[in-house]
Scaffold this motif. Structure first.
Motif, PDB file in Angstrom:
ATOM      1  N   HIS A  14       0.812  -1.215   0.000  1.00 34.12           N
ATOM      2  CA  HIS A  14       0.000   0.000   0.000  1.00 34.12           C
ATOM      3  C   HIS A  14       0.848   1.270   0.000  1.00 34.12           C
ATOM      4  O   HIS A  14       0.324   2.378  -0.151  1.00 34.12           O
ATOM      5  CB  HIS A  14      -0.960   0.018   1.201  1.00 34.12           C
ATOM      6  N   ARG A  15       2.185   1.106   0.136  1.00 36.12           N
ATOM      7  CA  ARG A  15       3.089   2.261   0.109  1.00 36.12           C
ATOM      8  C   ARG A  15       3.903   2.300  -1.184  1.00 36.12           C
ATOM      9  O   ARG A  15       4.776   3.159  -1.330  1.00 36.12           O
ATOM     10  CB  ARG A  15       4.042   2.217   1.303  1.00 36.12           C
ATOM     11  N   PHE A  16       3.674   1.354  -2.091  1.00 39.68           N
ATOM     12  CA  PHE A  16       4.470   1.304  -3.312  1.00 39.68           C
ATOM     13  C   PHE A  16       4.299   2.577  -4.134  1.00 39.68           C
ATOM     14  O   PHE A  16       3.204   3.129  -4.242  1.00 39.68           O
ATOM     15  CB  PHE A  16       4.065   0.120  -4.190  1.00 39.68           C
ATOM     16  N   ASN A  17       5.399   3.038  -4.714  1.00 39.40           N
ATOM     17  CA  ASN A  17       5.342   4.090  -5.720  1.00 39.40           C
ATOM     18  C   ASN A  17       6.264   3.669  -6.863  1.00 39.40           C
ATOM     19  O   ASN A  17       6.765   2.531  -6.906  1.00 39.40           O
ATOM     20  CB  ASN A  17       5.734   5.448  -5.137  1.00 39.40           C
ATOM     21  N   GLU A  18       6.525   4.566  -7.760  1.00 43.04           N
ATOM     22  CA  GLU A  18       7.331   4.213  -8.934  1.00 43.04           C
ATOM     23  C   GLU A  18       8.726   3.729  -8.540  1.00 43.04           C
ATOM     24  O   GLU A  18       9.261   2.795  -9.145  1.00 43.04           O
ATOM     25  CB  GLU A  18       7.439   5.424  -9.855  1.00 43.04           C
ATOM     26  N   LYS A  19       9.316   4.340  -7.522  1.00 40.29           N
ATOM     27  CA  LYS A  19      10.664   3.955  -7.108  1.00 40.29           C
ATOM     28  C   LYS A  19      10.696   2.515  -6.606  1.00 40.29           C
ATOM     29  O   LYS A  19      11.561   1.724  -6.994  1.00 40.29           O
ATOM     30  CB  LYS A  19      11.156   4.895  -6.006  1.00 40.29           C
ATOM     31  N   GLN A  20       9.770   2.176  -5.708  1.00 40.38           N
ATOM     32  CA  GLN A  20       9.751   0.822  -5.174  1.00 40.38           C
ATOM     33  C   GLN A  20       9.466  -0.205  -6.277  1.00 40.38           C
ATOM     34  O   GLN A  20      10.079  -1.276  -6.308  1.00 40.38           O
ATOM     35  CB  GLN A  20       8.708   0.701  -4.062  1.00 40.38           C
ATOM     36  N   ARG A  22      10.138  -0.017  -9.429  1.00 41.12           N
ATOM     37  CA  ARG A  22      11.300  -0.193 -10.305  1.00 41.12           C
ATOM     38  C   ARG A  22      12.327  -1.124  -9.661  1.00 41.12           C
ATOM     39  O   ARG A  22      12.882  -2.014 -10.320  1.00 41.12           O
ATOM     40  CB  ARG A  22      11.945   1.156 -10.601  1.00 41.12           C
ATOM     41  N   ILE A  23      12.597  -0.922  -8.370  1.00 38.76           N
ATOM     42  CA  ILE A  23      13.578  -1.764  -7.687  1.00 38.76           C
ATOM     43  C   ILE A  23      13.106  -3.212  -7.627  1.00 38.76           C
ATOM     44  O   ILE A  23      13.845  -4.143  -7.988  1.00 38.76           O
ATOM     45  CB  ILE A  23      13.838  -1.226  -6.262  1.00 38.76           C
ATOM     46  N   LEU A  24      11.863  -3.414  -7.185  1.00 39.39           N
ATOM     47  CA  LEU A  24      11.371  -4.784  -7.022  1.00 39.39           C
ATOM     48  C   LEU A  24      11.235  -5.508  -8.346  1.00 39.39           C
ATOM     49  O   LEU A  24      11.359  -6.747  -8.407  1.00 39.39           O
ATOM     50  CB  LEU A  24      10.031  -4.771  -6.283  1.00 39.39           C
ATOM     51  N   PRO A 254      17.242   5.842  -5.343  1.00 41.05           N
ATOM     52  CA  PRO A 254      16.795   6.898  -6.264  1.00 41.05           C
ATOM     53  C   PRO A 254      17.899   7.846  -6.716  1.00 41.05           C
ATOM     54  O   PRO A 254      17.724   8.565  -7.703  1.00 41.05           O
ATOM     55  CB  PRO A 254      15.736   7.648  -5.433  1.00 41.05           C
ATOM     56  N   ARG A 255      19.038   7.847  -6.031  1.00 46.12           N
ATOM     57  CA  ARG A 255      20.112   8.756  -6.416  1.00 46.12           C
ATOM     58  C   ARG A 255      20.864   8.271  -7.658  1.00 46.12           C
ATOM     59  O   ARG A 255      21.632   9.021  -8.253  1.00 46.12           O
ATOM     60  CB  ARG A 255      21.096   8.954  -5.260  1.00 46.12           C
ATOM     61  N   PHE A 256      20.701   7.004  -7.995  1.00 47.56           N
ATOM     62  CA  PHE A 256      21.389   6.492  -9.189  1.00 47.56           C
ATOM     63  C   PHE A 256      20.402   5.658 -10.010  1.00 47.56           C
ATOM     64  O   PHE A 256      20.560   4.458 -10.174  1.00 47.56           O
ATOM     65  CB  PHE A 256      22.632   5.676  -8.796  1.00 47.56           C
ATOM     66  N   PRO A 257      19.368   6.322 -10.554  1.00 49.57           N
ATOM     67  CA  PRO A 257      18.299   5.605 -11.268  1.00 49.57           C
ATOM     68  C   PRO A 257      18.766   4.874 -12.520  1.00 49.57           C
ATOM     69  O   PRO A 257      18.087   3.942 -12.984  1.00 49.57           O
ATOM     70  CB  PRO A 257      17.310   6.727 -11.623  1.00 49.57           C
ATOM     71  N   ASP A 258      19.904   5.283 -13.075  1.00 50.34           N
ATOM     72  CA  ASP A 258      20.370   4.649 -14.309  1.00 50.34           C
ATOM     73  C   ASP A 258      21.205   3.400 -14.054  1.00 50.34           C
ATOM     74  O   ASP A 258      21.639   2.736 -15.005  1.00 50.34           O
ATOM     75  CB  ASP A 258      21.212   5.655 -15.118  1.00 50.34           C
ATOM     76  N   ARG A 259      21.435   3.075 -12.789  1.00 48.40           N
ATOM     77  CA  ARG A 259      22.236   1.890 -12.474  1.00 48.40           C
ATOM     78  C   ARG A 259      21.361   0.794 -11.914  1.00 48.40           C
ATOM     79  O   ARG A 259      20.431   1.035 -11.146  1.00 48.40           O
ATOM     80  CB  ARG A 259      23.331   2.240 -11.453  1.00 48.40           C
ATOM     81  N   SER A 260      21.662  -0.414 -12.261  1.00 49.18           N
ATOM     82  CA  SER A 260      20.909  -1.567 -11.761  1.00 49.18           C
ATOM     83  C   SER A 260      21.158  -1.732 -10.269  1.00 49.18           C
ATOM     84  O   SER A 260      22.304  -1.720  -9.817  1.00 49.18           O
ATOM     85  CB  SER A 260      21.344  -2.829 -12.504  1.00 49.18           C
ATOM     86  N   SER A 261      20.090  -1.893  -9.495  1.00 49.63           N
ATOM     87  CA  SER A 261      20.266  -2.119  -8.060  1.00 49.63           C
ATOM     88  C   SER A 261      20.924  -3.469  -7.807  1.00 49.63           C
ATOM     89  O   SER A 261      21.612  -3.649  -6.797  1.00 49.63           O
ATOM     90  CB  SER A 261      18.914  -2.035  -7.344  1.00 49.63           C
ATOM     91  N   VAL A 262      20.714  -4.422  -8.714  1.00 52.68           N
ATOM     92  CA  VAL A 262      21.357  -5.739  -8.571  1.00 52.68           C
ATOM     93  C   VAL A 262      22.871  -5.580  -8.585  1.00 52.68           C
ATOM     94  O   VAL A 262      23.588  -6.088  -7.712  1.00 52.68           O
ATOM     95  CB  VAL A 262      20.907  -6.690  -9.700  1.00 52.68           C
ATOM     96  N   ILE A 263      23.380  -4.855  -9.577  1.00 55.70           N
ATOM     97  CA  ILE A 263      24.826  -4.648  -9.695  1.00 55.70           C
ATOM     98  C   ILE A 263      25.344  -3.776  -8.555  1.00 55.70           C
ATOM     99  O   ILE A 263      26.412  -4.025  -7.977  1.00 55.70           O
ATOM    100  CB  ILE A 263      25.163  -4.020 -11.059  1.00 55.70           C
ATOM    101  N   ALA A 264      24.564  -2.741  -8.205  1.00 52.80           N
ATOM    102  CA  ALA A 264      24.973  -1.850  -7.126  1.00 52.80           C
ATOM    103  C   ALA A 264      25.120  -2.603  -5.810  1.00 52.80           C
ATOM    104  O   ALA A 264      26.114  -2.441  -5.088  1.00 52.80           O
ATOM    105  CB  ALA A 264      23.966  -0.714  -6.982  1.00 52.80           C
ATOM    106  N   LEU A 265      24.139  -3.431  -5.485  1.00 54.05           N
ATOM    107  CA  LEU A 265      24.196  -4.209  -4.250  1.00 54.05           C
ATOM    108  C   LEU A 265      25.322  -5.232  -4.296  1.00 54.05           C
ATOM    109  O   LEU A 265      26.093  -5.377  -3.344  1.00 54.05           O
ATOM    110  CB  LEU A 265      22.858  -4.899  -3.994  1.00 54.05           C
ATOM    111  N   ARG A 266      25.412  -5.940  -5.402  1.00 56.13           N
ATOM    112  CA  ARG A 266      26.433  -6.985  -5.512  1.00 56.13           C
ATOM    113  C   ARG A 266      27.833  -6.405  -5.374  1.00 56.13           C
ATOM    114  O   ARG A 266      28.649  -6.891  -4.587  1.00 56.13           O
ATOM    115  CB  ARG A 266      26.298  -7.693  -6.860  1.00 56.13           C
TER     116      ARG A 266
END
Length: 559
Positions: A14-20, A22-24, A254-266
């Motif tokens: 119920h709190r999802f927005n575009e940012k969440q 995109r990540i999920l 959200p500060r790096f929208p052009d980068r994959s969160s998968v790669i960023a986390l890994r």
């Protein structure tokens, strides 16, 4: 333990927005994201941020999903507008805290930012301290622990932008209940230094961490190959201080929208784990064990040196402390910077050191730090027959405190050469002042006796060769190893390079590396034989024909 900060909104449809969304979408849902983190070796998740006005049901929904997936939970909180008890100001966490207590879980780690006040940071600091004291009164009963974060300097009247500021705000609270969150990215952003680390008092109070790199215009970016955050240095500093908490990766997707969160986390988790794997195995406990053994060995070692020295007629020297020696050259006997900094060893061995120095003609002093000019030891030894050669820039107060009579003193000014019976000594301006301006006046010595020319630069903190004296190819150079303040557990390669370039500049025939294993220093400032070994390799590449040795206490070295 490795952790990652995630927004509570990722767990709450119920709190999802575009940012969440995109990540999920990169993972296929929150459960898949948690499986991915678990596969990276992450064991803890910080909910960032849970505000005082959060819904109790939302907190329970987030924590249930995390614990079901096998993660421990921490919370990044925020302060209420006014100072009031935790049970009133943070009611959203109370049901979860009670639940944890029923299951006998450890106290919940809650990280907070300080209050800010652009017109009066001092008032903000006082207000923060009041709240920490008030909340800590409930911490044990409710089952939580607080950490005040070192924050980035946003020029908004934040009193938590320096280690000293954070320490002041946690003062007067129970360290078991109120600690510090060392935010690596914020600290580096504020200092812009690859070598500076917080003071030991700060490091010993750290109970949580936030780790992130710097990016365009800010912090909370992922790690990349070109990231210049000194991660190894900070991790080693914490390890040496005994930190056993969570190394928490705190990204702001959200500060790096052009980068994959998968790669960023890994890549970021991999970088943190790699830093952890490089932690120097030499801990504070190891240092204390070495200190006990070294102090116990001092009486026999000094006695053996005295016996050998009294009978020696050959060119040789014996180390009597990490950067102090006795020499026998061409029938002249002299010492340089004899000291016993350990109080236990000093009181036990002062009579033996007096017996040894009574065999010398001269004692040379490079500067007035107590590991070189040990006034406490000198007073214990009493009047000695030898002459003391000191720079004209030495502290007159310390000289008076030492009790050395004026008729026993020989002063030498930088740029001056003295011809003494059997020995010639030239003095040069020392380089004990660092780039930050800290240090003391000192002298370098070039001593000639017995057909040998020995160079003693003393402690050097600025290796710029343009400041060095015109000394060329001495028979031996006694180089005190120093690779940066607080850098003994994570020494940058460039520090070794600067030191080796400085030594090679003089083209010595032999090099003796000193100032090693000085156990009265903190473990972050104690240069060890593994450091000298690496420096010796660097010197070998620059001077293949030059013999380099590290100095071992009480060993006889022929010259």
């Amino acid at each position: 333990m490795f952790g990652v900060s995630l927004s509570p909104d990722l767990f709450l449809p119920h709190r999802f927005n575009e940012k969440q969304c995109r990540i999920l979408s990169e993972y296929g849902g929150i459960e898949a994201l948690l499986r991915f983190l678990s596969g990276l070796g992450v064991q803890s998740v910080e909910l960032r941020t849970v505000s005082p006005s959060a819904e109790e049901a939302d907190v329970l929904a987030c924590t249930e999903k995390l614990e079901k997936a096998g993660f421990s939970v921490t919370v990044h909180g925020s302060l209420p507008e006014t100072v009031r008890p935790f049970s009133e100001g943070y009611s959203a966490l109370l049901p979860y805290l009670r639940q944890r207590q029923r299951r006998s879980l450890p106290p919940l780690q809650i990280t907070l930012h300080a209050y800010t006040d652009p017109s009066s940071p001092e008032n903000a600091a006082e207000k923060t301290n009041q709240l920490l004291r008030l909340w800590s009164a409930e911490a044990k009963e409710l089952g939580f622990r607080l950490s005040l974060e070192l924050n980035r300097d946003k020029k908004n009247g934040d009193p938590s932008i320096t280690p000293e500021g954070v320490l002041a705000m946690v003062s007067g609270t129970d360290p078991e209940l109120v600690g510090i969150c060392f935010d690596f990215g914020h600290y580096f952003s504020n200092t812009a230094s690859l070598t500076q680390i917080p003071c030991p008092e700060f490091l010993s109070r750290v109970t949580h961490t936030h780790i992130h790199a710097l990016g365009p215009g800010g912090t909370h970016f992922p790690f990349a190959p070109d990231t210049n955050l000194p991660l190894d240095t900070y991790v080693n500093a914490l390890f040496s201080a005994g930190y056993k908490g969570i190394y928490d990766l705190e990204l702001d997707f959200p500060r790096f929208p052009d980068r994959s969160s998968v790669i960023a986390l890994r890549d970021s988790v991999t970088a943190i784990k790699a830093a952890g794997s490089k932690v120097c195995p030499f801990s504070e406990r190891d240092k204390l064990a070495y200190a006990r053994a070294a102090d116990a060995a001092y009486p026999d070692g000094l006695s053996r040196v005295t016996d050998e020295y009294s009978a020696s007629g050959e060119n040789a020297f014996w180390p009597v402390c990490p950067s102090g020696y006795v020499f026998s050259l061409g029938g002249v006997k002299f010492a340089l910077d004899p000291a016993i900094r350990s109080k236990a060893a000093r009181s036990a061995c002062a009579p033996q050191m007096a017996r040894l120095l009574s065999l010398t003609d001269y004692v040379f002093i490079t500067h007035d730090h107590d590991d070189h000019f040990d006034t406490g030891l000198i007073r214990l030894m009493g009047e000695l027959p030898c002459k003391w050669v000191v720079g004209t820039n030495i502290s007159q107060k310390l000289l008076a405190d030492s009790g050395i009579s004026r008729e026993k003193l020989i002063f030498i000014a930088p740029g001056e050469t003295l011809e003494l019976p059997g020995i010639k000594v030239s003095a040069f301006e020392g380089c004990h002042f660092g780039h930050d301006g800290s240090g003391v006046d000192s002298v370098m010595y070039l001593i000639s006796a017995g057909g040998k020319e020995l160079f003693f630069p003393g402690d050097v903190r600025d290796y710029g060769v343009h400041k060095m004296p015109d000394v060329v190819s001495p028979d031996a150079m006694f180089a005190n190893l120093w690779l940066g303040r607080g850098m003994a557990l994570a020494t940058p390669e460039e520090a070794y390079a600067e030191f080796c370039d400085y030594v090679a500049f003089f083209r010595p025939q032999r090099v003796f590396l000193g100032h090693l294993m000085e156990h009265t220093r903190s473990v972050t400032d104690m240069w060890r034989y593994d450091h000298s070994g690496k420096a010796a390799v660097g010197l070998l590449t620059r001077m293949p024909q030059t013999e380099t040795e590290d100095i071992r206490l009480f060993k006889k070295y022929r010259l």
